[in-house]
Design a protein around this motif. Sequence first.
Motif, PDB file in Angstrom:
ATOM      1  N   LYS A 135       1.120  -1.530   0.159  1.00  0.00           N
ATOM      2  CA  LYS A 135       0.349   0.223   0.252  1.00  0.00           C
ATOM      3  C   LYS A 135       1.108   1.395  -0.192  1.00  0.00           C
ATOM      4  CE  LYS A 135      -3.257   2.367   2.933  1.00  0.00           C
ATOM      5  NZ  LYS A 135      -3.946   2.073   4.077  1.00  0.00           N
ATOM      6  N   ARG A 136       1.608   1.731   0.724  1.00  0.00           N
ATOM      7  CA  ARG A 136       2.973   2.177   1.093  1.00  0.00           C
ATOM      8  C   ARG A 136       3.650   2.666  -0.150  1.00  0.00           C
ATOM      9  NH1 ARG A 136      -0.316   3.987   4.547  1.00  0.00           N
ATOM     10  NH2 ARG A 136       0.006   3.625   6.947  1.00  0.00           N
ATOM     11  N   ASP A 179       2.484   8.857  -6.222  1.00  0.00           N
ATOM     12  CA  ASP A 179       3.146  10.267  -5.284  1.00  0.00           C
ATOM     13  C   ASP A 179       3.999  10.488  -4.163  1.00  0.00           C
ATOM     14  OD1 ASP A 179       2.307  13.422  -4.520  1.00  0.00           O
ATOM     15  OD2 ASP A 179       0.621  12.588  -3.186  1.00  0.00           O
ATOM     16  N   GLU A 180       5.200  10.692  -4.617  1.00  0.00           N
ATOM     17  CA  GLU A 180       6.244  11.477  -3.851  1.00  0.00           C
ATOM     18  C   GLU A 180       6.252  12.052  -2.712  1.00  0.00           C
ATOM     19  OE1 GLU A 180       9.501  10.401  -5.695  1.00  0.00           O
ATOM     20  OE2 GLU A 180       9.574   9.525  -7.540  1.00  0.00           O
ATOM     21  N   THR A 181       5.118  13.031  -3.009  1.00  0.00           N
ATOM     22  CA  THR A 181       5.307  13.769  -1.110  1.00  0.00           C
ATOM     23  C   THR A 181       4.846  12.841   0.272  1.00  0.00           C
ATOM     24  OG1 THR A 181       2.476  14.290  -2.207  1.00  0.00           O
ATOM     25  CG2 THR A 181       4.871  16.033  -2.834  1.00  0.00           C
ATOM     26  N   ALA A 182       4.181  11.894  -0.719  1.00  0.00           N
ATOM     27  CA  ALA A 182       3.832  10.640   0.452  1.00  0.00           C
ATOM     28  C   ALA A 182       5.396   9.888   0.855  1.00  0.00           C
ATOM     29  CB  ALA A 182       3.135   9.541  -0.150  1.00  0.00           C
ATOM     30  N   ALA A 183       6.390  10.342   0.791  1.00  0.00           N
ATOM     31  CA  ALA A 183       7.434  10.074   1.324  1.00  0.00           C
ATOM     32  C   ALA A 183       8.222  11.025   2.539  1.00  0.00           C
ATOM     33  CB  ALA A 183       9.252   9.911   0.838  1.00  0.00           C
ATOM     34  N   SER A 184       7.256  11.873   2.566  1.00  0.00           N
ATOM     35  CA  SER A 184       7.869  13.045   3.877  1.00  0.00           C
ATOM     36  C   SER A 184       8.254  12.259   5.385  1.00  0.00           C
ATOM     37  CB  SER A 184       6.754  13.602   4.096  1.00  0.00           C
ATOM     38  OG  SER A 184       5.504  13.737   4.340  1.00  0.00           O
ATOM     39  N   SER A 185       6.840  10.944   5.357  1.00  0.00           N
ATOM     40  CA  SER A 185       7.233  10.617   7.231  1.00  0.00           C
ATOM     41  C   SER A 185       8.757  10.284   6.908  1.00  0.00           C
ATOM     42  CB  SER A 185       5.918   9.036   7.178  1.00  0.00           C
ATOM     43  OG  SER A 185       6.354   9.186   8.049  1.00  0.00           O
ATOM     44  N   LEU A 195      10.513   4.324   5.807  1.00  0.00           N
ATOM     45  CA  LEU A 195      12.818   4.441   5.840  1.00  0.00           C
ATOM     46  C   LEU A 195      12.930   3.540   5.333  1.00  0.00           C
ATOM     47  CD1 LEU A 195      13.508   5.482   9.137  1.00  0.00           C
ATOM     48  CD2 LEU A 195      13.632   7.377   7.772  1.00  0.00           C
ATOM     49  N   ALA A 196      12.377   2.089   5.956  1.00  0.00           N
ATOM     50  CA  ALA A 196      12.643   0.600   4.814  1.00  0.00           C
ATOM     51  C   ALA A 196      12.470   1.195   3.087  1.00  0.00           C
ATOM     52  CB  ALA A 196      12.004  -0.412   5.731  1.00  0.00           C
ATOM     53  N   LEU A 197      10.972   2.100   2.818  1.00  0.00           N
ATOM     54  CA  LEU A 197      11.101   1.720   1.495  1.00  0.00           C
ATOM     55  C   LEU A 197      12.049   2.485   0.697  1.00  0.00           C
ATOM     56  CD1 LEU A 197       7.140   1.742   2.041  1.00  0.00           C
ATOM     57  CD2 LEU A 197       8.767   0.015   0.598  1.00  0.00           C
ATOM     58  N   ALA A 198      12.211   3.996   1.400  1.00  0.00           N
ATOM     59  CA  ALA A 198      13.181   4.975   1.007  1.00  0.00           C
ATOM     60  C   ALA A 198      14.666   4.319   0.565  1.00  0.00           C
ATOM     61  CB  ALA A 198      13.863   5.614   1.927  1.00  0.00           C
TER      62      ALA A 198
END
Length: 552
Positions: free
Chosen positions: A274-275, A282-288, A294-297
């Motif tokens: 889902k993430r 929407d790459e703005t969803a990556a702000s958390s 962090l794993a997805l980053a």
Amino acid sequence: MISPGPLSFERAISAGLIACASAIVYLVVKGYRARLVFHRLRQQGMPMPPWNPILGHLLAVPPVMKVLPEDAQQPDAFEALCKAHEKKDADSIIYLDMWPFADPMMVICSPVLAVQACQEYDLPKPPILHAFFNPLAGGDNLFTMNGPEWKRSRALFNSGFSAGYVLQQTSHIVDEAEVYVETLREYARKKEMFSLDDVTCWYLMDVIGTVTLDSRLHSQRQFNPLASALRRQIRWHVLDNEWNLLIRWNPVRPFVQWYNNYQMNSYIAAELDKRYAEWTSDETAASSRSIIHLALAGYMAQQAQQKDQPRPKQLDRAFRDWATVQIRLFIFAGHDSTSSTICYCFYLLQSHPEALAKLRAEHDAVFGLDIAQTASKMRSQPHLLNNLPYTTAVIKESLRLFPPASAMRGGLPGVYLQDDKGNRYPTEGTNMWILHSAVQRNPHYWPDELAFRPERWLVKDTQDPLYPIKGGWRPFEHGPRNCLGQTLAMLDVKITLALTVREFDVRHAFEEWDRLHPTSKVKHVNGDRAYQTQSGGAHPADGYPCRVSLRH
């Protein structure tokens, strides 16, 4: 259908006999090697209980167990052995030969030796830890890893636990804490005895779920498959201090554990997918900076390096499996130890009303006299939580007396630990168990070692006898392998105390519990009825039965 002939049957019997003989030879050889290690250590005069060439130190355990509760945590037994058999001219350490139940072991109760093992040498985590963590995390994880893989994983998650970012999570923690407070109000109105440990575990499960998955689990109020599967897995987890063979070898356990693993892995995999879908659209969803983000980053950064290949539409399975294990570890560790600490804060404050009065006065001064405004003030001014020195001292003293876990390191050839008296202890071929409870209550280093004295943590003069010794307080460990989530844990406990101690009187109900469950067996450790038992981490005995009342 052709039935197997006599020759096939004989081959099956022969294969079975060979397998049994091989197992026996393996056990004999490994047992001989373990005994040989201790024969040599004994010749060197290393501290240990009386040793038997056949039984090792197994005969030293029963006398200790007779004076402890049956369900007391293992560190209490090994601490008693260390006190009984340490050498007078040496620091607090003994060697233990517990084969076939454990590999050769060094039991360390000294802060001086603990600092060397975990900080100066930063010795590796031993393979024995996999047996404890694998059923809970599902595989090799940040706690059991060594070498470059550990360094890479640690660096990936570091930013999610910086002091500034953790403080930004105050509002999320307060959301879950308000549900916890309402649960306590309900028990106060019903005037029922309940398990404080159980209620607090579900509460911290929701807190760590928010921080880890960036979504609410709501497990305090309703069924959540991830939270329920993990709590069930902990209940079915067999630890080394389980002597009942019917429980230890329960044939149902592997099936229950498989189902729990399936539930947890499926839930987390769905969250990862889902993430990832949100991120790719929407790459703005990556702000958390939650654990899942962090794993997805880290995964996205790896994908970005492959410039000649398009971004995959689905997560790589190997990455998903790795991330699932790390997330499971964070959820387990993040809820288990902190919930226990909250219970022990209530226990010690009840036993020391003068400390409770000081704590309430500090909260009045920082948050104001209207306790109904405390939650909103913490949301709007989270920095106020940094202005609670006495609350911090209470938490640290509770963690000193009742640390939720210990540390384990593996020895290496040529590495010796040395105490202040010049004695050297070889580590090769041993697992070092650093008993945090024993280190933090060692009378050689702590004045009034069993007394609850928060003032220890307010002393400024390094010459004051109460000033804590370097490396003596280690519930979160020290050095490169210290607990990544310690800032979050301290914040969780501060918020919980700030929202509860002025509204409730929380009193243990052990006397009432014991009347309902009479026994002639030992039920105290160091005079404490709320002694620590092993359930994942260390938790209060019998789930900490208690009653809550509203203060007027």
